[in-house]
Structure formats: structure tokens, C-alpha cells
Design an enzyme around this catalytic site. Sequence first.
Site, PDB file in Angstrom:
ATOM      1  N   ARG A  44       0.856  -1.205   0.000  1.00  0.00           N
ATOM      2  CA  ARG A  44       0.000   0.000   0.000  1.00  0.00           C
ATOM      3  C   ARG A  44       0.884   1.244   0.000  1.00  0.00           C
ATOM      4  O   ARG A  44       0.638   2.207  -0.713  1.00  0.00           O
ATOM      5  CB  ARG A  44      -0.938  -0.007   1.225  1.00  0.00           C
ATOM      6  CG  ARG A  44      -1.985  -1.112   1.174  1.00  0.00           C
ATOM      7  CD  ARG A  44      -3.093  -0.902   2.195  1.00  0.00           C
ATOM      8  NE  ARG A  44      -2.691  -1.161   3.571  1.00  0.00           N
ATOM      9  CZ  ARG A  44      -2.738  -2.351   4.172  1.00  0.00           C
ATOM     10  NH1 ARG A  44      -3.168  -3.410   3.510  1.00  0.00           N
ATOM     11  NH2 ARG A  44      -2.368  -2.495   5.437  1.00  0.00           N
ATOM     12  N   LYS A 134     -10.789  15.552   5.708  1.00  0.00           N
ATOM     13  CA  LYS A 134     -11.981  15.173   4.935  1.00  0.00           C
ATOM     14  C   LYS A 134     -12.958  14.359   5.777  1.00  0.00           C
ATOM     15  O   LYS A 134     -12.545  13.565   6.616  1.00  0.00           O
ATOM     16  CB  LYS A 134     -11.565  14.338   3.717  1.00  0.00           C
ATOM     17  CG  LYS A 134     -12.743  13.741   2.958  1.00  0.00           C
ATOM     18  CD  LYS A 134     -12.317  12.815   1.845  1.00  0.00           C
ATOM     19  CE  LYS A 134     -13.059  11.499   1.949  1.00  0.00           C
ATOM     20  NZ  LYS A 134     -12.781  10.595   0.845  1.00  0.00           N
ATOM     21  N   LYS A 217     -16.815  19.322  -1.442  1.00  0.00           N
ATOM     22  CA  LYS A 217     -16.519  18.204  -2.353  1.00  0.00           C
ATOM     23  C   LYS A 217     -17.818  17.488  -2.699  1.00  0.00           C
ATOM     24  O   LYS A 217     -18.239  16.560  -2.015  1.00  0.00           O
ATOM     25  CB  LYS A 217     -15.524  17.247  -1.679  1.00  0.00           C
ATOM     26  CG  LYS A 217     -15.234  15.988  -2.472  1.00  0.00           C
ATOM     27  CD  LYS A 217     -13.979  15.285  -1.997  1.00  0.00           C
ATOM     28  CE  LYS A 217     -13.805  13.952  -2.663  1.00  0.00           C
ATOM     29  NZ  LYS A 217     -12.497  13.353  -2.464  1.00  0.00           N
TER      30      LYS A 217
END
Length: 336
Positions: A44, A134, A217
Amino acid sequence: MSELNKIALEILGNGKGILAADESTGTMTKRLDGVNVPSTPENRLLFRETLFSSSSMSNCIGGVILYDETIKQISSKKKKIPELIADMGSHPGIKVDTGAKVLAGSSKEKITEGLDGLRVRLKEYYKLGAKFTKWRGVYNIAKDNPSKLSIHSNAHALARYSALVQESNMVPIVEPEVLMEGDHSAKDCYQKTSEVIKKCFEELILHKVDLKGIILKPNMILAGDKSKNKSSNEEVSELTLKCLKNSVPSEVPGIAFLSGGQSEIEATENLNLINKNNTTNFIMSYSYGRALQQSALKFWSKNIKDIEGTQKVFNHRANMNTLAAQGKWSKEIESH
Ligand code: 13P
């Protein structure tokens, strides 16, 4: 200009956009399984640090949203990941919600969790170098959904989150995502998304969030993925602009769309047309996950040692979207 407004403009100014690389370990495992790469912390990191050290980080990517695992990792060149991103000229950000869970009272809908203990976690992320954050609320379109309950409770959570984030001197990305899944029309998406966004701003204002220091967003306005009538680029651009013009207060400095399951080219083409037709003062840019990473991930999975080759694929997508964020993209440029 406030510090938060300045950061928001640095992230989205001059056609720059956001790389959403904040897939949870579960989601990243699905993505890696899809290209037959074992989902280990090392793999990852390898894929992500390959993207984070690409040249387009300096001229296209104004911010990168990280996941908790990644913000604490060290690159192969022994740099802390937020430091690597900052050294490339971009801003590190962090996903702080803990995921969408079944909404009590409306079992087919979801409410995003993560408010408990958030103030403490934000302090830690700020110390690690995060400049923005976020939180994603999700809504599905069905006969009676999104319900008033889901619209209200997700807006409330997004506002409480945003107030805490600004208190910690970071820019909150407010992400209310109306999902593309379903057979609904673009008009349904327009109506529901408008209702969702308006409610978010009502709550943000109630919670005294400084609207100059946030980034919105949203999803673009599209017909559902199972709808018989696929939206044309013109329709997406027209309805998306109309929706945002009518539901977003003018103080908001920037809007960065999610790609939400659109193909890479669709997401670029739609963003380009939105910008060509944009008569608002909002910056309209991108905060793409899949639409920035898909081709790069596919290439990398077959050439795991080819860092430069992977970066070339990623740079191309980032460059195309940065052109689209200025309404300067074309099919000819895409294929050269
Ligand atoms: P997509 O662009 O793949 O929809 O991801 C953006 C994102 O951050 C969703 O929360």
C-alpha cells in the site's frame, strides 16, 4: 485573507486539484485484489509513495488526502509521508471520519461516524503535518431516500466536524456524496443533491463555520448508473453548475468534485465542460480517487518495480485534470 482561506486557495488555485488517496485499508484491499497484488502495508505504501513522488505533485496536485495508516508511514527514502508531500510542493490532508454506518431509524441509509474523540485526534494529525481534513457523508437515491432524517443528521455531523477542524487550524473538506447507484434520472440527482447541499450550509452556518475556510466536495449531477438515459456531458455541466449556483454561498472559495465511479475520461471531460461554462466565481476543480489512480494502479500492478513508468501514467492523468480544471482540456491533447 485568513490562513485557512489561503490554504484552500493554495490547494485549488491555478488548476490544481486534490489526490484522494485516503482509501481505508478495506477499500484499498479491494482495489489491490482487483489487480492481483497482495494488500500488505508495504505494498500500500509502495504504490502511494510512487504517486506522491511524481513530478505532477508540484504543478497539478495541491493536496493529498491520506488515510491514518499512510500519514504515519515512512517512505523508502526515510521521509515521513506528510514531509514527502510537503517537499513536493503539495499539502498533506487526512480523512478523519470513521466510516458510514447504518442510520438508526432508517436502516437502508447511512450516517457517518467519528465525532467522539475527534478534537484529540485532530491535534495529533495537525502535529503530523496535516493542513486539511476530509469527512464524507453518503446518501442514496431511492423512492423515499435520501430521507429528511439522513439529510439532517449527515449535515449536522458534517457541520460539527467542520467546526472542530477549523478550531484546530485546518481546512475541512465537506463531502456530501449523493451516490450514482440506481436507476434515477439526472433531474432526481439534481433535486436531491440541491436539498442535501442546502441543508449542509444551513448547519455549517449554525455551527459558525467560516465558509471562506472550507472546500466543498460534491458529486456531479448525473443520471444513476442503471438509468436508461445516460447523461450527456452538456447535461452534466448544465445541471451541476445550476445546482451549485443555487445552493452554495458565494463565500466558499473552492469546489472539488469527487469522481464517484465515472471513468477517468468521463470525469475529465465533464470537469472540462463545467469549467468552460462556469460563470460563477467558484473555483471548480477535482478531488479524485479512482479517476486519478485507476490506470496508474493497473500499470503498476504489472510492473511493480517500474516507478518511472507508473509515474508517467499518473502524471498524464493529473495533467489532463489540471487542464480540465481550467477548461483547457481536449480529446486531442488527451491522446498525445
Ligand atoms: P472517487 O473520486 O473515487 O469517488 O473518490 C473520491 C473520494 O474521496 C470519495 O470519498
